[in-house]
Structures are given as structure tokens and as C-alpha cells.
Design a protein around this motif. Structure first.
Motif, mmCIF file in Angstrom:
data_model
loop_
_atom_site.group_PDB
_atom_site.id
_atom_site.type_symbol
_atom_site.label_atom_id
_atom_site.label_comp_id
_atom_site.label_asym_id
_atom_site.label_seq_id
_atom_site.Cartn_x
_atom_site.Cartn_y
_atom_site.Cartn_z
ATOM 1 N N ALA A 21 1.335 -1.133 0.372
ATOM 2 C CA ALA A 21 -0.351 -0.290 0.192
ATOM 3 C C ALA A 21 0.795 1.188 0.042
ATOM 4 N N THR A 22 2.092 1.286 0.877
ATOM 5 C CA THR A 22 2.513 2.308 0.381
ATOM 6 C C THR A 22 3.329 3.080 -0.407
ATOM 7 N N ALA A 23 4.170 1.472 -0.964
ATOM 8 C CA ALA A 23 4.997 1.777 -2.325
ATOM 9 C C ALA A 23 3.735 2.615 -3.379
ATOM 10 N N ALA A 24 2.555 1.681 -3.649
ATOM 11 C CA ALA A 24 2.203 2.052 -4.404
ATOM 12 C C ALA A 24 1.481 3.429 -4.138
ATOM 13 N N ALA A 25 1.149 4.175 -2.916
ATOM 14 C CA ALA A 25 0.723 5.259 -2.717
ATOM 15 C C ALA A 25 1.555 6.372 -2.859
ATOM 16 N N VAL A 26 3.154 5.962 -2.256
ATOM 17 C CA VAL A 26 4.558 6.915 -3.020
ATOM 18 C C VAL A 26 4.664 7.071 -4.572
ATOM 19 N N ASN A 27 4.607 5.264 -5.271
ATOM 20 C CA ASN A 27 4.796 6.102 -6.762
ATOM 21 C C ASN A 27 3.021 6.829 -7.175
ATOM 22 N N ARG A 28 2.289 6.872 -6.837
ATOM 23 C CA ARG A 28 1.363 7.569 -7.474
ATOM 24 C C ARG A 28 1.822 9.383 -7.261
ATOM 25 N N ALA A 29 2.071 9.428 -5.529
ATOM 26 C CA ALA A 29 2.806 10.535 -5.888
ATOM 27 C C ALA A 29 4.184 11.390 -6.342
ATOM 28 N N LEU A 30 5.097 9.884 -5.907
ATOM 29 C CA LEU A 30 6.305 10.664 -7.176
ATOM 30 C C LEU A 30 5.850 10.746 -9.048
ATOM 31 N N ASP A 31 4.981 10.348 -9.228
ATOM 32 C CA ASP A 31 3.967 10.380 -10.449
ATOM 33 C C ASP A 31 3.976 11.516 -10.536
ATOM 34 N N ARG A 32 2.867 12.248 -9.260
ATOM 35 C CA ARG A 32 2.724 13.751 -9.259
ATOM 36 C C ARG A 32 3.020 14.562 -9.172
ATOM 37 N N PHE A 33 4.547 14.200 -8.800
ATOM 38 C CA PHE A 33 5.369 15.228 -8.647
ATOM 39 C C PHE A 33 6.941 15.475 -9.308
ATOM 40 N N LEU A 34 6.868 14.429 -10.292
ATOM 41 C CA LEU A 34 7.689 15.049 -11.465
ATOM 42 C C LEU A 34 6.912 15.583 -12.683
ATOM 43 N N PRO A 35 8.096 15.545 -13.614
ATOM 44 C CA PRO A 35 7.225 16.558 -14.809
ATOM 45 C C PRO A 35 7.358 15.383 -15.432
ATOM 46 N N SER A 36 6.416 15.728 -16.370
ATOM 47 C CA SER A 36 5.801 14.260 -17.203
ATOM 48 C C SER A 36 7.204 13.240 -18.224
ATOM 49 N N GLU A 37 7.493 13.129 -18.888
ATOM 50 C CA GLU A 37 7.999 12.566 -19.534
ATOM 51 C C GLU A 37 8.404 13.361 -20.982
ATOM 52 N N LYS A 38 7.022 13.983 -21.120
ATOM 53 C CA LYS A 38 7.007 14.707 -22.627
ATOM 54 C C LYS A 38 7.622 16.107 -22.090
ATOM 55 N N SER A 39 7.607 16.565 -20.987
ATOM 56 C CA SER A 39 7.953 18.163 -20.546
ATOM 57 C C SER A 39 9.341 17.893 -21.475
ATOM 58 N N LYS A 40 9.940 19.347 -21.851
ATOM 59 C CA LYS A 40 11.154 19.491 -22.483
ATOM 60 C C LYS A 40 12.234 19.751 -21.459
ATOM 61 N N PRO A 41 13.391 19.707 -21.919
ATOM 62 C CA PRO A 41 13.763 18.037 -22.830
ATOM 63 C C PRO A 41 13.381 16.889 -22.501
ATOM 64 N N ASP A 127 21.253 14.481 -10.478
ATOM 65 C CA ASP A 127 21.233 15.735 -10.293
ATOM 66 C C ASP A 127 20.549 16.251 -10.094
ATOM 67 N N ALA A 128 18.879 16.128 -11.159
ATOM 68 C CA ALA A 128 18.235 16.290 -11.237
ATOM 69 C C ALA A 128 16.849 16.041 -10.401
ATOM 70 N N LEU A 129 17.417 14.519 -9.827
ATOM 71 C CA LEU A 129 16.937 13.822 -8.587
ATOM 72 C C LEU A 129 17.331 14.950 -7.709
ATOM 73 N N LEU A 130 18.502 15.002 -7.129
ATOM 74 C CA LEU A 130 18.229 15.372 -5.648
ATOM 75 C C LEU A 130 17.626 16.788 -5.444
ATOM 76 N N THR A 131 18.421 17.620 -6.944
ATOM 77 C CA THR A 131 16.890 18.617 -7.123
ATOM 78 C C THR A 131 15.426 18.928 -6.500
ATOM 79 N N GLN A 132 15.076 17.759 -7.612
ATOM 80 C CA GLN A 132 13.842 17.862 -7.617
ATOM 81 C C GLN A 132 13.411 17.127 -5.599
ATOM 82 N N ALA A 133 14.481 16.315 -4.988
ATOM 83 C CA ALA A 133 14.259 16.511 -3.525
ATOM 84 C C ALA A 133 14.039 17.406 -2.491
#
Ligand code: GRG
Length: 305
Positions: A21-41, A127-133
Motif C-alpha cells: 500500500a505504501t509503495a503504491a501510494a508513494v509511486n502515485r505521489a512521485l508520478d504527480r510530483f515529477l515532470p512528465s516524460e513529455k516535458s522538455k527536455p 543531479d535533477a533527482l537531488l534537486t527535485q527532492a
């Protein structure tokens, strides 16, 4: 760990259910927090998401959420911090796998980031993941005892040159050398225990924990983090690459001292068990609310990957 059921009978804590349950909730939240794959670059966002969603165990978020629960907090309040620690953890793995560091081809059962995207993008994805945190952590709601500034300070100290990076520096510098158990402990405290400890501390902070609760969580995180790395050293020599999802036997190949290489396998197992017992002891102040943390510490000692 046992908890009371509605009938008043004691029943075991459902750790697999909690982890799923926590992994699923964390994955959903990470998906919301991170820019989409389509975001440039798009290359960098694909690379960040590639490693983040490659199938990690999500232990640091689980510890963060478990600590929040132990202090009477909510999953919603702890979630940005649980996601932030997972981003820092994933960044450290992406960089650790680079040819300039451990030079590994597999992680989380998949090709490493630089094998898929090239070294330059892998450095930038880390670097981007560290900054994203830090961006995600800044989205937390802030608490009377723990302001946004305090939360960001906690993350920065955990990931910085006195903790996580200090551990990696000491680890690199120890390669090919014979070191003492004390020196190995210094490396483990920083490269592994610091982030596990930071994860539980941040979970407690998201519940506006008292200073006494924070101290208990710090002790718990410290010991569970050390036990985690001793077990990791053991698994490196006892498990296959398939089972681990990363190259097994790496430490021996890289001429790195580990607990099994210094004190032997059986003594390493005894040390991991002793550290876990000390972690359990630290949880006494929380009573039954620490059932997730107790179950997690128990699992981390007997895990097979
Ligand atoms: C600053 C360039 C630079 C790098 C930082 C800190 C660091 C690199 C690397 C440390 C990486 C490392 C291998 C630490 C040991 C901790 C450890 C055993 C990580 C594996 O954690 P798991 O088993 O992994 O929880 P999953 O994939 O399940 O999340």
C-alpha cells in the motif's frame, strides 16, 4: 509485531500489505510530483523516471511513513518527505553506478541509467533527482515545531558532505585498502544509515513529534540503518545477481572491505541481529503505534534482496 483486532485478540501486523500500500501510494505521489516524460527536455525526464520507477523496495519512504504513524501523524502530511528521501536515494544509486564510481551495469533488475542514457545524462538525471527532492520537500505543509526551513536543513544535512557524500568519499578512498571495523562503521554510518535515519526523523517531523520522540526515532534510524548495511554486505556474498537485481559479489571484486570480509559471515549475522535489537529498544516509547517500524526492522534483518 502484534496489534489488537476489533475482537480484542492480538494479530500480526500485515507488513506485506503495508509495504504494498505504501509503495503504491508513494509511486502515485512521485508520478504527480515529477515532470512528465513529455516535458522538455524529454530525455532528462525519461532518465529521471527510468531509475525512479525501476522497482526499488521503497524502504526509506516506508520508514518515513511508519515513523509518522508512530508519532500519530498522517500519510498525507508525510508523503512529500517520503517522496523526497526516495528521490535522494535514487540519485545516489544512479551516481554510485557510474563508471567513475562503482561502474555497474545493473540496478533494480534493469540496466543502469548510464547504460541506457549515456554517462552525461545519467550525471544530470542524478543531479535533477537531488534537486527535485528539495522542490518536493518544500511542498510539505510545515509544522509548529518544524518549519519548512528546518525540514530543508534536515534533508541538506542528510545528503551533504558530512553525511551521505562523506560516506561515499570514505568508501571510494577505502577501495583496495585494509580497514578496521571502526573505519567500516564510519562508512556505513554515513553512506547508508544517515539516509535511513533522516527518513524516520522526517516522518516524525511531519507528525510534529516531540523532542523525546525525535531522539527515539534518531536512535532507531541509526541502528536500523547500520543493520541494513551489514545485511547488504552479507547479501552481496550470499545471493545471486538475479535475486539482488544488481551485480552480486561486487565488494570482493572491487577489493572493498565489508563486515563478512573482516569478521566473517556468522559474526556479521550476529552483529546485524544485535543492531536490530537496539533499534527495537529505541521504539519502546511509542508503544503499539510503532508496529509498522517494528515490522520493518524485523523484515530488514531477514530480507533476501
Ligand atoms: C555524490 C556522486 C555522488 C554520489 C553519491 C551517496 C552515494 C553516491 C552513494 C551511496 C550509494 C549506496 C550504494 C549506498 C549504500 C546504501 C544501499 C545499500 C543502497 C541500496 O538500497 P536498497 O536495497 O535499494 O533499499 P532499492 O533499489 O531497493 O531502493
Amino acid at each position: 509485531m502484534l496489534k489488537r483486532s476489533p475482537s480484542g485478540l492480538k494479530e500480526p501486523f500485515d507488513l506485506p500489505g503495508f509495504l504494498a500500500a505504501t509503495a503504491a501510494a508513494v509511486n502515485r505521489a512521485l508520478d504527480r510530483f515529477l515532470p512528465s516524460e513529455k516535458s522538455k527536455p524529454s530525455t532528462i525526464h525519461r532518465a529521471m523516471r527510468y531509475s525512479l520507477f525501476a522497482g526499488g523496495k521503497r524502504m526509506r519512504p516506508a520508514l518515513c511513513l511508519g515513523a509518522a504513524a508512530a508519532c500519530g501523524g498522517s500519510e498525507a502530511d508525510a508523503m512529500p518527505l517520503a517522496c523526497a528521501v526516495e528521490c535522494i536515494h535514487t540519485y545516489s544509486l544512479v551516481h554510485d553506478d557510474l563508471p567513475a564510481m562503482d561502474n555497474d551495469d545493473y540496478r533494480r533488475g534493469k540496466l543502469t541509467n548510464h547504460k541506457v542514457f549515456g554517462e552525461g545524462i545519467a550525471v544530470l538525471a542524478g543531479d535533477a533527482l537531488l534537486t527535485q527532492a528539495f522542490e518536493i520537500a518544500a511542498c510539505c505543509r510545515g509544522w509548529p515545531r518544524y518549519s519548512h526551513q528546518r525540514i530543508i536543513l534536515e534533508l541538506a544535512r542528510t545528503a551533504g558532505s558530512l553525511q551521505l557524500i562523506a560516506g561515499q568519499v570514505a568508501d571510494l578512498e577505502a577501495e583496495g585498502k585494509s580497514i578496521s571495523v571502526g573505519q567500516l562503521r564510519y562508512i556505513h554510518e554515513r553512506k547508508t544509515s544517515a539516509l535511513l535515519c533522516g527518513s524516520v526523523r522526517l516522518g516524525g517531523m511531519s507528525a510534529n513529534c516531540t523532542p523525546a520522540q525525535l531522539k527515539a526515532l534518531t536512535d532507531f534510524g541509526y541502528f536500523v540503518g547500520l543493520a541494513f548495511q551489514v545485511v547488504d554486505d552479507i547479501l552481496d556474498v550470499t545471493q545471486t545477481s538475479d535475486k539482488l537485481g544488481k551485480t552480486a559479489g561486487k565488494d570482493t571484486k572491487a577489493k572493498k572491505e565489508t563486515y563478512p570480509s573482516i569478521v566473517g559471515l556468522e559474526e556479521s549475522r550476529r552483529i546485524a541481529a544485535r543492531l536490530t535489537k537496539r533499534a527495537f529498544n529505541a521504539l519502546n516509547v511509542f508503544g503499539s503505534r510503532a508496529q509498522a517500524l517494528r515490522a520493518l526492522a524485523g523484515y530488514l534483518l531477514v530480507r533476501e534482496a
